[in-house]
Write a protein that holds these residues in place. Structure first.
Motif, PDB file in Angstrom:
ATOM      1  N   GLU A  32       0.987  -1.070  -0.111  1.00  0.00           N
ATOM      2  CA  GLU A  32      -0.138  -0.219   0.422  1.00  0.00           C
ATOM      3  C   GLU A  32       1.369   1.038  -0.152  1.00  0.00           C
ATOM      4  OE1 GLU A  32      -3.585   0.944  -0.778  1.00  0.00           O
ATOM      5  OE2 GLU A  32      -2.166   3.137  -0.088  1.00  0.00           O
ATOM      6  N   SER A  33       1.603   0.890   0.761  1.00  0.00           N
ATOM      7  CA  SER A  33       2.583   2.706   0.670  1.00  0.00           C
ATOM      8  C   SER A  33       4.259   1.655   0.528  1.00  0.00           C
ATOM      9  CB  SER A  33       3.147   2.466   2.333  1.00  0.00           C
ATOM     10  OG  SER A  33       1.988   3.301   2.648  1.00  0.00           O
ATOM     11  N   MET A  34       4.384   3.079  -1.035  1.00  0.00           N
ATOM     12  CA  MET A  34       5.522   2.472  -1.388  1.00  0.00           C
ATOM     13  C   MET A  34       6.648   3.645  -1.441  1.00  0.00           C
ATOM     14  SD  MET A  34       4.932   0.116  -4.837  1.00  0.00           S
ATOM     15  CE  MET A  34       6.255  -0.978  -5.401  1.00  0.00           C
ATOM     16  N   ALA A  35       8.052   3.347  -1.679  1.00  0.00           N
ATOM     17  CA  ALA A  35       9.265   4.706  -0.824  1.00  0.00           C
ATOM     18  C   ALA A  35      10.533   4.326  -1.672  1.00  0.00           C
ATOM     19  CB  ALA A  35       9.184   4.841   0.494  1.00  0.00           C
ATOM     20  N   TRP A  36      10.699   5.709  -1.659  1.00  0.00           N
ATOM     21  CA  TRP A  36      11.889   5.500  -2.385  1.00  0.00           C
ATOM     22  C   TRP A  36      13.370   6.056  -0.932  1.00  0.00           C
ATOM     23  CZ3 TRP A  36      13.894   2.997  -6.209  1.00  0.00           C
ATOM     24  CH2 TRP A  36      13.412   2.460  -7.244  1.00  0.00           C
ATOM     25  N   PHE A  37      14.125   5.241  -0.420  1.00  0.00           N
ATOM     26  CA  PHE A  37      15.282   5.466   0.621  1.00  0.00           C
ATOM     27  C   PHE A  37      16.723   6.406  -0.307  1.00  0.00           C
ATOM     28  CE2 PHE A  37      14.035   4.447   4.293  1.00  0.00           C
ATOM     29  CZ  PHE A  37      12.309   4.606   4.499  1.00  0.00           C
ATOM     30  N   ARG A  38      17.923   6.132  -0.187  1.00  0.00           N
ATOM     31  CA  ARG A  38      19.383   5.953  -0.949  1.00  0.00           C
ATOM     32  C   ARG A  38      20.053   5.981   0.640  1.00  0.00           C
ATOM     33  NH1 ARG A  38      19.014  12.416  -2.831  1.00  0.00           N
ATOM     34  NH2 ARG A  38      18.969  13.963  -0.665  1.00  0.00           N
ATOM     35  N   GLN A  39      20.906   5.547  -0.046  1.00  0.00           N
ATOM     36  CA  GLN A  39      22.485   5.215   1.786  1.00  0.00           C
ATOM     37  C   GLN A  39      23.698   5.827   0.566  1.00  0.00           C
ATOM     38  OE1 GLN A  39      22.665   1.856   3.001  1.00  0.00           O
ATOM     39  NE2 GLN A  39      23.291   2.401   4.833  1.00  0.00           N
ATOM     40  N   VAL A  40      24.552   6.419   1.263  1.00  0.00           N
ATOM     41  CA  VAL A  40      26.057   6.161   0.978  1.00  0.00           C
ATOM     42  C   VAL A  40      26.595   6.118   1.815  1.00  0.00           C
ATOM     43  CG1 VAL A  40      25.374   8.783  -0.640  1.00  0.00           C
ATOM     44  CG2 VAL A  40      26.093   8.794   2.360  1.00  0.00           C
ATOM     45  N   PRO A  41      27.927   5.712   1.687  1.00  0.00           N
ATOM     46  CA  PRO A  41      28.650   4.935   2.342  1.00  0.00           C
ATOM     47  C   PRO A  41      29.539   5.701   3.497  1.00  0.00           C
ATOM     48  CG  PRO A  41      29.344   4.645  -0.072  1.00  0.00           C
ATOM     49  CD  PRO A  41      28.235   5.305   0.241  1.00  0.00           C
ATOM     50  N   GLY A  42      28.765   5.188   4.338  1.00  0.00           N
ATOM     51  CA  GLY A  42      29.695   5.042   5.604  1.00  0.00           C
ATOM     52  C   GLY A  42      28.100   6.473   6.817  1.00  0.00           C
ATOM     53  N   LYS A  43      27.166   6.450   5.759  1.00  0.00           N
ATOM     54  CA  LYS A  43      25.910   7.299   6.381  1.00  0.00           C
ATOM     55  C   LYS A  43      24.564   6.301   6.403  1.00  0.00           C
ATOM     56  CE  LYS A  43      27.205  11.833   4.840  1.00  0.00           C
ATOM     57  NZ  LYS A  43      26.810  13.311   3.998  1.00  0.00           N
ATOM     58  N   GLU A  44      23.851   7.027   7.827  1.00  0.00           N
ATOM     59  CA  GLU A  44      22.682   5.089   7.596  1.00  0.00           C
ATOM     60  C   GLU A  44      21.727   6.612   6.418  1.00  0.00           C
ATOM     61  OE1 GLU A  44      22.091   6.333  12.896  1.00  0.00           O
ATOM     62  OE2 GLU A  44      21.101   6.720  11.009  1.00  0.00           O
ATOM     63  N   ARG A  45      20.657   5.333   5.848  1.00  0.00           N
ATOM     64  CA  ARG A  45      20.118   5.192   4.989  1.00  0.00           C
ATOM     65  C   ARG A  45      18.852   6.568   5.134  1.00  0.00           C
ATOM     66  NH1 ARG A  45      18.370  -0.622   2.856  1.00  0.00           N
ATOM     67  NH2 ARG A  45      17.743  -0.779   4.334  1.00  0.00           N
ATOM     68  N   GLU A  46      18.489   6.893   4.253  1.00  0.00           N
ATOM     69  CA  GLU A  46      17.557   8.130   4.473  1.00  0.00           C
ATOM     70  C   GLU A  46      16.692   7.795   4.051  1.00  0.00           C
ATOM     71  OE1 GLU A  46      19.637  11.622   3.441  1.00  0.00           O
ATOM     72  OE2 GLU A  46      19.861  11.360   2.012  1.00  0.00           O
ATOM     73  N   PHE A  47      14.810   8.805   3.971  1.00  0.00           N
ATOM     74  CA  PHE A  47      14.465   8.402   3.761  1.00  0.00           C
ATOM     75  C   PHE A  47      14.683   9.297   2.178  1.00  0.00           C
ATOM     76  CE2 PHE A  47       9.512   8.751   2.471  1.00  0.00           C
ATOM     77  CZ  PHE A  47       9.168  10.243   1.948  1.00  0.00           C
ATOM     78  N   VAL A  48      13.632   9.327   1.344  1.00  0.00           N
ATOM     79  CA  VAL A  48      13.586  10.173  -0.133  1.00  0.00           C
ATOM     80  C   VAL A  48      12.205  10.921  -0.731  1.00  0.00           C
ATOM     81  CG1 VAL A  48      13.960  10.625  -2.338  1.00  0.00           C
ATOM     82  CG2 VAL A  48      15.836   9.580  -1.328  1.00  0.00           C
ATOM     83  N   ALA A  49      11.289   9.844  -0.324  1.00  0.00           N
ATOM     84  CA  ALA A  49       9.985  10.054  -1.110  1.00  0.00           C
ATOM     85  C   ALA A  49       9.028   8.436  -0.832  1.00  0.00           C
ATOM     86  CB  ALA A  49       9.861  10.453  -2.413  1.00  0.00           C
ATOM     87  N   VAL A  50       7.773   8.725  -1.053  1.00  0.00           N
ATOM     88  CA  VAL A  50       6.329   7.204  -0.345  1.00  0.00           C
ATOM     89  C   VAL A  50       5.163   7.954  -1.287  1.00  0.00           C
ATOM     90  CG1 VAL A  50       5.988   9.396   1.825  1.00  0.00           C
ATOM     91  CG2 VAL A  50       5.228   6.456   1.314  1.00  0.00           C
ATOM     92  N   ILE A  51       4.605   7.360  -1.395  1.00  0.00           N
ATOM     93  CA  ILE A  51       3.467   7.445  -2.635  1.00  0.00           C
ATOM     94  C   ILE A  51       2.447   6.386  -1.631  1.00  0.00           C
ATOM     95  CG2 ILE A  51       4.356   6.039  -4.196  1.00  0.00           C
ATOM     96  CD1 ILE A  51       1.772   7.979  -6.063  1.00  0.00           C
ATOM     97  N   TRP A  52       1.516   6.560  -1.918  1.00  0.00           N
ATOM     98  CA  TRP A  52       0.659   5.641  -1.467  1.00  0.00           C
ATOM     99  C   TRP A  52      -0.923   5.339  -2.009  1.00  0.00           C
ATOM    100  CZ3 TRP A  52       2.084  10.082   2.075  1.00  0.00           C
ATOM    101  CH2 TRP A  52       2.344   9.229   3.477  1.00  0.00           C
ATOM    102  N   ARG A  53      -0.541   4.201  -1.876  1.00  0.00           N
ATOM    103  CA  ARG A  53      -1.667   3.738  -3.020  1.00  0.00           C
ATOM    104  C   ARG A  53      -2.662   4.165  -3.669  1.00  0.00           C
ATOM    105  NH1 ARG A  53      -4.413  -0.870  -4.509  1.00  0.00           N
ATOM    106  NH2 ARG A  53      -3.978  -1.834  -6.972  1.00  0.00           N
ATOM    107  N   ARG A  54      -3.895   3.652  -3.109  1.00  0.00           N
ATOM    108  CA  ARG A  54      -5.237   4.626  -2.694  1.00  0.00           C
ATOM    109  C   ARG A  54      -5.635   5.706  -2.886  1.00  0.00           C
ATOM    110  NH1 ARG A  54      -7.570   0.786   1.675  1.00  0.00           N
ATOM    111  NH2 ARG A  54      -5.595   0.977   3.037  1.00  0.00           N
TER     112      ARG A  54
END
Length: 126
Positions: A32-54
């Motif tokens: 139902e929720s799909m999102a994109w995260f990103r990560q660079v070496p040495g850093k935590e993964r961070e949220f980028v964007a999300v979309i709700w299906r319905r």
């Protein structure tokens, strides 16, 4: 079991564009929720964007607003991230994530998402 497969990464110059795709197999209720995260070496993964299906509602990390657009194809259970005006700070491995309905206050938290893809590399050169 839901599987997520990303594609579309690559290398572009500053100011360029890329479109990432995430194909989901499995129940739509679990994505139902799909999102994109990103990560660079040495850093935590961070949220980028999300979309709700319905609802088709979207939410973005501040630094990508106006440059990135998340969308999804409900019939194909796929999500996309159109990235424009890329800069070197956007260089990262980008991950697709999915889960059942996630409330807005939790969208930035990795643990809110049940399924993850393997990631696709995006490199922006100056």
């Amino acid at each position: 079991q839901v599987q997520l497969v990303e594609s579309g990464g690559g290398t572009v110059q500053t100011g360029g564009s890329l479109r990432l795709s995430c194909a989901a197999s499995g129940g739509t209720g679990s994505t139902e929720s799909m999102a994109w995260f990103r990560q660079v070496p040495g850093k935590e993964r961070e949220f980028v964007a999300v979309i709700w299906r319905r609802e088709g509602r979207t939410y973005y990390k501040d630094s990508v607003k106006g440059r990135f657009t998340i969308s999804r194809d409900r019939a194909k259970n796929a999500a996309f991230l159109q990235m424009t005006n890329l800069n070197t700070e956007d260089t990262a491995v980008y991950y697709c994530a999915a889960g059942p309905g996630i409330i807005l206050s939790s969208v930035r938290q990795e643990r809110a998402y049940r399924y993850w893809g393997q990631g696709t590399q995006v490199t922006v050169s100056s």
